[in-house]
Design a protein around this motif. Structure first.
Motif, PDB file in Angstrom:
ATOM      1  N   SER A 124       0.675  -1.124  -0.049  1.00 55.48           N
ATOM      2  CA  SER A 124      -0.082  -0.011   0.019  1.00 55.48           C
ATOM      3  C   SER A 124       0.829   1.164   0.113  1.00 55.48           C
ATOM      4  O   SER A 124       0.392   2.409  -0.198  1.00 55.48           O
ATOM      5  CB  SER A 124      -0.901  -0.072   1.319  1.00 55.48           C
ATOM      6  N   PHE A 125       1.965   1.202   0.413  1.00 55.27           N
ATOM      7  CA  PHE A 125       2.960   2.308   0.290  1.00 55.27           C
ATOM      8  C   PHE A 125       3.520   2.575  -1.244  1.00 55.27           C
ATOM      9  O   PHE A 125       4.110   3.802  -1.370  1.00 55.27           O
ATOM     10  CB  PHE A 125       4.491   2.224   1.236  1.00 55.27           C
ATOM     11  N   ALA A 126       3.138   1.707  -2.119  1.00 55.82           N
ATOM     12  CA  ALA A 126       3.647   1.925  -3.526  1.00 55.82           C
ATOM     13  C   ALA A 126       2.568   2.920  -3.990  1.00 55.82           C
ATOM     14  O   ALA A 126       1.608   3.197  -3.927  1.00 55.82           O
ATOM     15  CB  ALA A 126       3.688   0.759  -4.393  1.00 55.82           C
ATOM     16  N   THR A 127       3.409   4.099  -4.663  1.00 58.81           N
ATOM     17  CA  THR A 127       2.612   5.180  -5.336  1.00 58.81           C
ATOM     18  C   THR A 127       2.442   4.828  -6.714  1.00 58.81           C
ATOM     19  O   THR A 127       1.787   5.927  -7.417  1.00 58.81           O
ATOM     20  CB  THR A 127       3.191   6.467  -4.968  1.00 58.81           C
ATOM     21  N   ASN A 128       3.585   4.130  -7.341  1.00 66.04           N
ATOM     22  CA  ASN A 128       3.284   3.874  -8.826  1.00 66.04           C
ATOM     23  C   ASN A 128       3.828   2.397  -9.145  1.00 66.04           C
ATOM     24  O   ASN A 128       4.108   1.616  -8.199  1.00 66.04           O
ATOM     25  CB  ASN A 128       4.463   4.787  -9.689  1.00 66.04           C
ATOM     26  N   GLU A 137       7.507   1.218  -8.092  1.00 62.60           N
ATOM     27  CA  GLU A 137       7.512   1.075  -6.564  1.00 62.60           C
ATOM     28  C   GLU A 137       6.717  -0.403  -6.379  1.00 62.60           C
ATOM     29  O   GLU A 137       7.352  -1.186  -5.403  1.00 62.60           O
ATOM     30  CB  GLU A 137       7.073   2.113  -5.895  1.00 62.60           C
ATOM     31  N   ALA A 138       5.662  -0.635  -6.963  1.00 61.22           N
ATOM     32  CA  ALA A 138       4.993  -1.894  -6.763  1.00 61.22           C
ATOM     33  C   ALA A 138       5.967  -3.105  -7.200  1.00 61.22           C
ATOM     34  O   ALA A 138       5.797  -4.111  -6.547  1.00 61.22           O
ATOM     35  CB  ALA A 138       3.655  -1.819  -7.203  1.00 61.22           C
TER      36      ALA A 138
END
Length: 160
Positions: free
Chosen positions: A113-117, A120-121
């Motif tokens: 859930s911390f991934a913004t794109n 990052e995922a």
């Protein structure tokens, strides 16, 4: 089986898997009771006590019996859990400490859930896979170490 220098077999794998699942039944039972209680709206003391008791028993099973699946996988007869507990006497607390240390390794990678794109995922997914693999190897090492400790006290556990 390579780690304990025994020949691999399909029957051994099935017995190893069955005993591993059996070892986790108390923890899985506590989760089942917790989910049932949440859906049924039960928040009384009996439910909470049952969940906590099953969780504690489950943690003790996992902590005291890491050698049980290996011992059962190579044995031609049923290996009693108490036999494993007796055979690891003197080593239990170090095994428990390592078990809890190993369980905290999975928390090294942040949540997805911390991934913004998407980049990052993907990075978090790869890191999670690496940490998951490392945890699996560490868990296998704990089981092998426990089995080797048990064999020192009860040499008959090493016989195929």
């Amino acid at each position: 089986m390579t780690m304990i220098e025994k020949p691999p077999s399909m029957v051994g794998f099935i017995k190893f898997t069955a005993i591993t699942i059996l070892t986790f039944v108390p923890i899985l039972s506590s989760l089942a009771v917790l989910i049932y209680a949440a859906r049924a709206g039960l928040h009384d003391g009996l439910t909470v006590s049952t969940v906590l008791a099953l969780l504690l028993i489950g943690l003790l099973f996992v902590a005291f019996l890491p050698a049980w699946p290996i011992a059962q996988a190579i044995s031609t007869r049923f290996v009693s859990p108490m036999r494993i507990v007796k055979a690891t006497k003197g080593y239990r607390w170090s095994l428990i400490l390592v078990l809890f240390a190993a369980s905290s390794v999975n928390k090294l990678v942040p949540s997805m859930s911390f991934a913004t794109n998407i980049g990052e995922a993907i990075a978090l997914a790869l890191c999670g896979a690496v940490v998951g693999a490392a945890t699996l190897v560490l868990t296998a090492s704990i089981a092998v170490t426990a089995w080797k400790f048990a064999v020192r006290r009860d040499a008959s556990l090493a016989q195929v």
